[in-house]
Design a protein around this motif. Sequence first.
Motif, PDB file in Angstrom:
ATOM      1  N   HIS A 150       0.850  -1.151  -0.013  1.00 44.43           N
ATOM      2  CA  HIS A 150      -0.127   0.058   0.040  1.00 44.43           C
ATOM      3  C   HIS A 150       0.824   1.177  -0.065  1.00 44.43           C
ATOM      4  O   HIS A 150       0.672   2.262  -0.880  1.00 44.43           O
ATOM      5  CB  HIS A 150      -0.831   0.065   1.305  1.00 44.43           C
ATOM      6  CG  HIS A 150      -2.049   0.900   1.115  1.00 44.43           C
ATOM      7  ND1 HIS A 150      -3.148   0.913   1.785  1.00 44.43           N
ATOM      8  CD2 HIS A 150      -2.258   1.866   0.328  1.00 44.43           C
ATOM      9  CE1 HIS A 150      -4.084   1.788   1.696  1.00 44.43           C
ATOM     10  NE2 HIS A 150      -3.523   2.639   0.621  1.00 44.43           N
ATOM     11  N   GLN A 202      -0.918  10.324   4.272  1.00 46.78           N
ATOM     12  CA  GLN A 202      -1.586   8.982   4.192  1.00 46.78           C
ATOM     13  C   GLN A 202      -0.610   8.034   4.477  1.00 46.78           C
ATOM     14  O   GLN A 202      -1.179   6.776   4.766  1.00 46.78           O
ATOM     15  CB  GLN A 202      -2.111   9.001   2.528  1.00 46.78           C
ATOM     16  CG  GLN A 202      -3.156   9.971   2.174  1.00 46.78           C
ATOM     17  CD  GLN A 202      -3.594   9.776   0.748  1.00 46.78           C
ATOM     18  OE1 GLN A 202      -2.829   9.609  -0.320  1.00 46.78           O
ATOM     19  NE2 GLN A 202      -4.836   9.462   0.432  1.00 46.78           N
ATOM     20  N   GLY A 209      -2.901   1.918  10.379  1.00 44.09           N
ATOM     21  CA  GLY A 209      -3.778   1.071  10.206  1.00 44.09           C
ATOM     22  C   GLY A 209      -5.208   1.603   9.961  1.00 44.09           C
ATOM     23  O   GLY A 209      -6.423   1.032  10.175  1.00 44.09           O
ATOM     24  N   ALA A 210      -5.367   2.704   9.517  1.00 45.84           N
ATOM     25  CA  ALA A 210      -6.435   3.669   9.247  1.00 45.84           C
ATOM     26  C   ALA A 210      -7.278   3.033   8.413  1.00 45.84           C
ATOM     27  O   ALA A 210      -6.710   2.299   7.354  1.00 45.84           O
ATOM     28  CB  ALA A 210      -6.170   5.186   9.176  1.00 45.84           C
ATOM     29  N   ASP A 211      -8.433   3.301   8.425  1.00 46.90           N
ATOM     30  CA  ASP A 211      -9.470   2.838   7.297  1.00 46.90           C
ATOM     31  C   ASP A 211      -9.179   3.761   6.150  1.00 46.90           C
ATOM     32  O   ASP A 211      -8.932   4.904   5.941  1.00 46.90           O
ATOM     33  CB  ASP A 211     -11.130   2.845   7.860  1.00 46.90           C
ATOM     34  CG  ASP A 211     -11.477   4.290   8.065  1.00 46.90           C
ATOM     35  OD1 ASP A 211     -11.626   5.031   7.414  1.00 46.90           O
ATOM     36  OD2 ASP A 211     -11.657   4.541   9.655  1.00 46.90           O
ATOM     37  N   ALA A 212     -10.158   3.090   4.998  1.00 41.81           N
ATOM     38  CA  ALA A 212      -9.755   3.664   3.682  1.00 41.81           C
ATOM     39  C   ALA A 212     -10.272   5.243   3.792  1.00 41.81           C
ATOM     40  O   ALA A 212      -9.783   6.237   3.033  1.00 41.81           O
ATOM     41  CB  ALA A 212     -10.630   2.830   2.557  1.00 41.81           C
ATOM     42  N   THR A 213     -11.551   5.279   4.368  1.00 41.43           N
ATOM     43  CA  THR A 213     -12.159   6.601   4.424  1.00 41.43           C
ATOM     44  C   THR A 213     -11.276   8.038   4.927  1.00 41.43           C
ATOM     45  O   THR A 213     -11.052   8.912   4.404  1.00 41.43           O
ATOM     46  CB  THR A 213     -13.727   6.711   5.141  1.00 41.43           C
ATOM     47  OG1 THR A 213     -14.487   5.628   4.348  1.00 41.43           O
ATOM     48  CG2 THR A 213     -14.038   8.129   5.166  1.00 41.43           C
ATOM     49  N   THR A 214     -10.683   7.533   5.983  1.00 41.02           N
ATOM     50  CA  THR A 214      -9.659   8.313   6.669  1.00 41.02           C
ATOM     51  C   THR A 214      -8.541   8.607   5.915  1.00 41.02           C
ATOM     52  O   THR A 214      -8.220   9.978   5.934  1.00 41.02           O
ATOM     53  CB  THR A 214      -9.259   7.662   8.187  1.00 41.02           C
ATOM     54  OG1 THR A 214     -10.256   7.660   9.019  1.00 41.02           O
ATOM     55  CG2 THR A 214      -8.114   8.691   8.865  1.00 41.02           C
ATOM     56  N   THR A 215      -8.049   7.696   5.284  1.00 33.85           N
ATOM     57  CA  THR A 215      -6.819   7.695   4.549  1.00 33.85           C
ATOM     58  C   THR A 215      -7.190   8.757   3.308  1.00 33.85           C
ATOM     59  O   THR A 215      -6.417   9.701   2.855  1.00 33.85           O
ATOM     60  CB  THR A 215      -6.512   6.368   3.792  1.00 33.85           C
ATOM     61  OG1 THR A 215      -6.179   5.655   5.095  1.00 33.85           O
ATOM     62  CG2 THR A 215      -5.028   6.531   3.182  1.00 33.85           C
TER      63      THR A 215
END
Length: 346
Positions: A150, A202, A209-215
């Motif tokens: 990622h 990002q 380990g943040a979620d996709a929305t936060t990123t």
Amino acid sequence: MISTATDTALQRLLDDGRARAATVDPHHVHLWDALVAATEGGKRFRPAMVTATHEALGGTHPDAAAEVGAAVELLHTAFVIHDDVIDDDHVRRGRPNVSGTFRARGQDLGAEDGGAGYGLTAAILAGDLALSAAVRAVALCGAEPLVVRHLLDLFDVALHTTAAGELSDVRLTLEPGTVTLDESLRMEEQKTSAYSFALPLQAGAVLAGADATTTARLGEAGRALGVAFQLVDDLIGVFGDPDRTGKSATCDLRTRKQTPLLVHARSSDQWDAIRGYVGRDLDDAELDEVRALLSSSGSRTFVEELAEQHLAEARSVLADLGIALDVVDAVTVRPPTVVDGSEVAA
């Protein structure tokens, strides 16, 4: 501004690179030393943003964050070196840059072109080495394989976007009469926001380990921050004191950079007076004259207010996410003082 851990990680990467260079050729060591010098003297806020975001989101991988922060700084070094090649600049932060250093070496060696070719060659190669070292550092940062993948995807997007922005920066100088404000802002977003702000924010989130929305939202904040930062840099590139900023105050005008400052000036009723100062070298008196015109035309104020708008947008996103980053204020709200003693609004 950089954390001790990231500082240590960066130094280790540079030392390791020098050790490998020493096994190749003595002249190659000189090249690596010039690359190391190019990393010195900057604010290093990019790696600080990686580690600060990672910590703010509850990350538990500080060593990996430090390594990735160092990689972001090396990526920045690569772009700085290549950007100086593009702009034909041989001084950075008040001293010879890579091309300037090797131009002098070439001159001492009796090069017929005054060392220009040797300087250009060295700068391109040093930038390539820094870029390679950055990607290698990410790959070996110690995070889980899926996280590393990622991160590499984020770096790849930043590379492609920044390359597009740099090419656009030059292309727009070839079409100075038709460039719109939207095109100018898009170019600035691509060449600065992607790698300087969206990437470190990002990357820190992914490591935490943040979620996709936060990123994704941090990417939005990075875009706005990057535009604000670049707008401030544009102002410094005309109104700044080179002795204090280490940045030329005539390069942008000489090279017809289609910054929002110049695009707005072209739409003002003082453009006929301003245009004569664009596209050529300026002496100190002429620089003072065009600065006065850019101020009285309203172009400087326009850019200051535009930077503040983008900064407010970024702060809103960060506040929604519950992330407080002191580095944001330090970098974008308190830029180097400009020549008239005041500070840019952003």
